[in-house]
Design an enzyme around this catalytic site. Structure first.
Site, mmCIF file in Angstrom:
data_model
loop_
_atom_site.group_PDB
_atom_site.id
_atom_site.type_symbol
_atom_site.label_atom_id
_atom_site.label_comp_id
_atom_site.label_asym_id
_atom_site.label_seq_id
_atom_site.Cartn_x
_atom_site.Cartn_y
_atom_site.Cartn_z
ATOM 1 N N CYS A 254 0.872 -1.188 0.000
ATOM 2 C CA CYS A 254 0.000 0.000 0.000
ATOM 3 C C CYS A 254 0.908 1.236 0.000
ATOM 4 O O CYS A 254 0.807 2.105 0.861
ATOM 5 C CB CYS A 254 -0.962 -0.004 1.176
ATOM 6 S SG CYS A 254 -1.845 -1.571 1.396
ATOM 7 N N ALA A 256 1.678 3.730 -2.386
ATOM 8 C CA ALA A 256 1.458 5.048 -3.000
ATOM 9 C C ALA A 256 1.076 6.076 -1.928
ATOM 10 O O ALA A 256 0.391 5.733 -0.961
ATOM 11 C CB ALA A 256 0.350 4.949 -4.052
ATOM 12 N N PRO A 257 1.557 7.324 -2.080
ATOM 13 C CA PRO A 257 2.294 7.910 -3.215
ATOM 14 C C PRO A 257 3.814 7.776 -3.154
ATOM 15 O O PRO A 257 4.508 8.402 -3.951
ATOM 16 C CB PRO A 257 1.885 9.380 -3.141
ATOM 17 C CG PRO A 257 1.699 9.631 -1.682
ATOM 18 C CD PRO A 257 1.160 8.355 -1.102
ATOM 19 N N GLY A 258 4.351 7.010 -2.227
ATOM 20 C CA GLY A 258 5.778 6.726 -2.241
ATOM 21 C C GLY A 258 6.617 7.423 -1.197
ATOM 22 O O GLY A 258 7.836 7.264 -1.179
ATOM 23 N N GLY A 259 5.989 8.177 -0.300
ATOM 24 C CA GLY A 259 6.754 8.874 0.733
ATOM 25 C C GLY A 259 7.503 7.919 1.644
ATOM 26 O O GLY A 259 8.662 8.160 2.005
ATOM 27 N N LYS A 260 6.855 6.811 2.001
ATOM 28 C CA LYS A 260 7.508 5.850 2.903
ATOM 29 C C LYS A 260 8.530 4.994 2.149
ATOM 30 O O LYS A 260 9.558 4.618 2.701
ATOM 31 C CB LYS A 260 6.453 4.999 3.604
ATOM 32 C CG LYS A 260 5.495 5.847 4.446
ATOM 33 C CD LYS A 260 4.394 5.023 5.055
ATOM 34 C CE LYS A 260 3.359 5.910 5.722
ATOM 35 N NZ LYS A 260 2.499 6.629 4.754
ATOM 36 N N ASP A 303 -2.985 -6.257 -5.468
ATOM 37 C CA ASP A 303 -3.897 -6.301 -4.323
ATOM 38 C C ASP A 303 -3.182 -7.006 -3.171
ATOM 39 O O ASP A 303 -2.701 -8.137 -3.320
ATOM 40 C CB ASP A 303 -5.161 -7.069 -4.729
ATOM 41 C CG ASP A 303 -6.263 -7.023 -3.685
ATOM 42 O OD1 ASP A 303 -5.948 -7.053 -2.472
ATOM 43 O OD2 ASP A 303 -7.443 -6.963 -4.071
ATOM 44 N N ASP A 322 1.171 -0.205 5.372
ATOM 45 C CA ASP A 322 0.435 1.024 5.688
ATOM 46 C C ASP A 322 -0.988 0.789 5.198
ATOM 47 O O ASP A 322 -1.335 1.126 4.073
ATOM 48 C CB ASP A 322 1.100 2.213 4.987
ATOM 49 C CG ASP A 322 0.442 3.537 5.337
ATOM 50 O OD1 ASP A 322 -0.396 3.563 6.263
ATOM 51 O OD2 ASP A 322 0.741 4.550 4.676
ATOM 52 N N CYS A 375 -3.276 5.641 9.355
ATOM 53 C CA CYS A 375 -3.458 7.042 9.750
ATOM 54 C C CYS A 375 -4.866 7.214 10.324
ATOM 55 O O CYS A 375 -5.575 8.162 10.013
ATOM 56 C CB CYS A 375 -3.192 7.994 8.587
ATOM 57 S SG CYS A 375 -4.167 7.661 7.103
#
Length: 429
Positions: A254, A256-260, A303, A322, A375
């Site tokens: 999970c 996206a958007p790629g910050g982690k 998935d 996440d 979150c």
């Protein structure tokens, strides 16, 4: 060509698409931003976010001041009046300008015959403002949250629910992540000061910096070069708990958007990272983030419930999940969440989270680490989720975060701190 669209009518259309059609503001706003001059983009964003933040108050005022609701093709006018109320209550737009521009918005949405109605309602509000606001202060709508969510927060946090609601209704601080492969945090803070801005380090997350005043990214030293990334402090906790090491095979699920994903690679530049997300459209942002930061990872659409479809039988040293969630910890950043979520969504999300956890756990090597993060601030998605997972998974053990009775670490949103976030660090025996 000069752009002359009426800002108020665009804001009304955006809010209508969110509330009536269930669309996300992050999808609705960008195309509307293209219709206005650069100097007006910030005001359009402020009107959209502000109306959604205070929607229940604005709805309450309309119900007090109008004998019947606007329906059908006139429904956009309902939201245009809200935009007018918001300006009069919360912005520094002079009242005469707020009224004139909002009334003129009726022309832009092809309802010029309703200009008199809009003007009359807004002027009536001005005359009765003090009385109305005193009455509103004791109404159920005063929390600016849907009733079902208020009840859930009251049940979960008997002594803290008002603090959470107040935090959700604030504007969020701007947090950054310093790329440790380029600069130390202190070194970059010095560059920030040289650029005339001030930032503060987070006490727990070693790469996190809070700007004293939010700023456009192009003004940040080295943003284009990948020296710094916009990411909330709490989101940075994921990589801190994961503690990736060079040479490891790591799954960011999970992603996206790629910050982690990029944070993992900043901490462990020689890790072999697979980033997976179900949303192909959002995966383009993972590629964008990797490119800006000059990093490489394997990126796949897939998935989380069916790992064999995207990684065969591969196992990983560390997994960051996440999980898809209600996002009730980031409402101050995304106020549309309050009106897009429904009470019934929570049980459905908890079921989906459990299915992904069960599917991905066999892909963790013995002795490996899985960090489960959301979150959300709701226990059904967090502590309750991990408690039941531990009960049905004999080779899973909690590490560092909480106790078996109260597993995980729950951050609540508030003030200058990070967003609401939950983490549970699990070790495979």
């Amino acid at each position: 060509m000069k752009k002359q669209n009426n800002l108020r009518s665009l804001a009304a259309q955006a809010v209508e698409q969110v509330v009536e059609q269930g669309q996300s503001l992050s999808n609705v706003l960008p195309p509307l931003q293209q219709k206005v001059a650069d100097k007006d983009k910030a005001l359009l964003q402020e009107l959209c976010f502000g109306v959604l933040r205070t929607l229940s108050q604005l709805e309450w005022l309309i119900n007090k001041l109008m004998s019947r609701p606007m329906t059908g093709k006139q429904r956009t006018v309902h939201y245009l009046i809200m935009v007018g109320f918001y300006q009069l209550l919360y912005t520094r737009v002079p009242p005469h300008a707020a009224l004139a521009e909002t009334v003129e918005g009726a022309v832009s949405i092809k309802r010029p015959q309703l200009k008199g109605l809009i003007n009359g309602v807004l002027r009536q509000f001005q005359r009765q403002q003090e009385t109305l606001l005193n009455e509103f202060a004791t109404s159920d709508a005063r929390f600016l949250h849907p009733g079902w969510l208020v009840k859930r927060l009251q049940n979960a946090y008997p002594t803290q629910w008002q603090h959470i609601i107040e935090a959700n209704n604030q504007r969020p601080p701007m947090w950054l992540r310093v790329n440790r492969t380029h600069h130390t945090r202190d070194g970059w803070l010095g560059l920030l000061e040289d650029a005339g801005m001030k930032g503060y380090p987070h006490p727990d997350y070693p790469d996190a910096v809070r700007l004293e005043t939010p700023a456009p990214v192009h003004a940040l030293p080295g943003f284009a070069e990948g020296w710094v990334t916009v990411q909330d402090a709490s989101a940075q906790g994921c990589a801190v708990f994961l503690a990736p090491q060079n040479g490891e095979h790591i799954l960011d699920l999970c992603a996206a958007p790629g910050g982690k994903t990029t944070h993992i690679l900043e901490v462990a530049p020689e890790a072999d990272v697979l980033a997976v997300d179900i949303d192909e459209q959002r995966l383009s942002r993972v590629y964008d983030n990797l490119k800006r930061l000059g990093m490489k990872a394997t990126v796949k659409q897939g998935d989380g419930r069916y790992p064999s479809q995207w990684c065969g039988e591969q196992q990983f040293d560390r997994i960051l999940l996440d999980a898809p969630c209600s996002a009730t910890g980031v409402i101050r950043r995304h106020p549309d969440i309050k009106w897009l979520r429904r009470d019934r969504d929570i049980a459905e999300l908890a079921q989906l989270q459990a299915e992904i956890l069960d599917a991905v756990w066999p892909r963790l090597k013995p002795g490996g680490t899985l960090v489960y993060a959301t979150c959300s601030v709701l226990p059904e998605e967090n502590r309750d989720q991990i408690k039941t997972f531990l009960q049905r998974t004999p080779d899973a053990a909690l590490s560092e975060t909480g106790t078996p009775d109260q597993p995980g670490q729950q951050n609540l949103p508030g003030g200058e701190e990070g967003d609401g976030f939950f983490y549970a660090k699990l070790i495979k025996k």
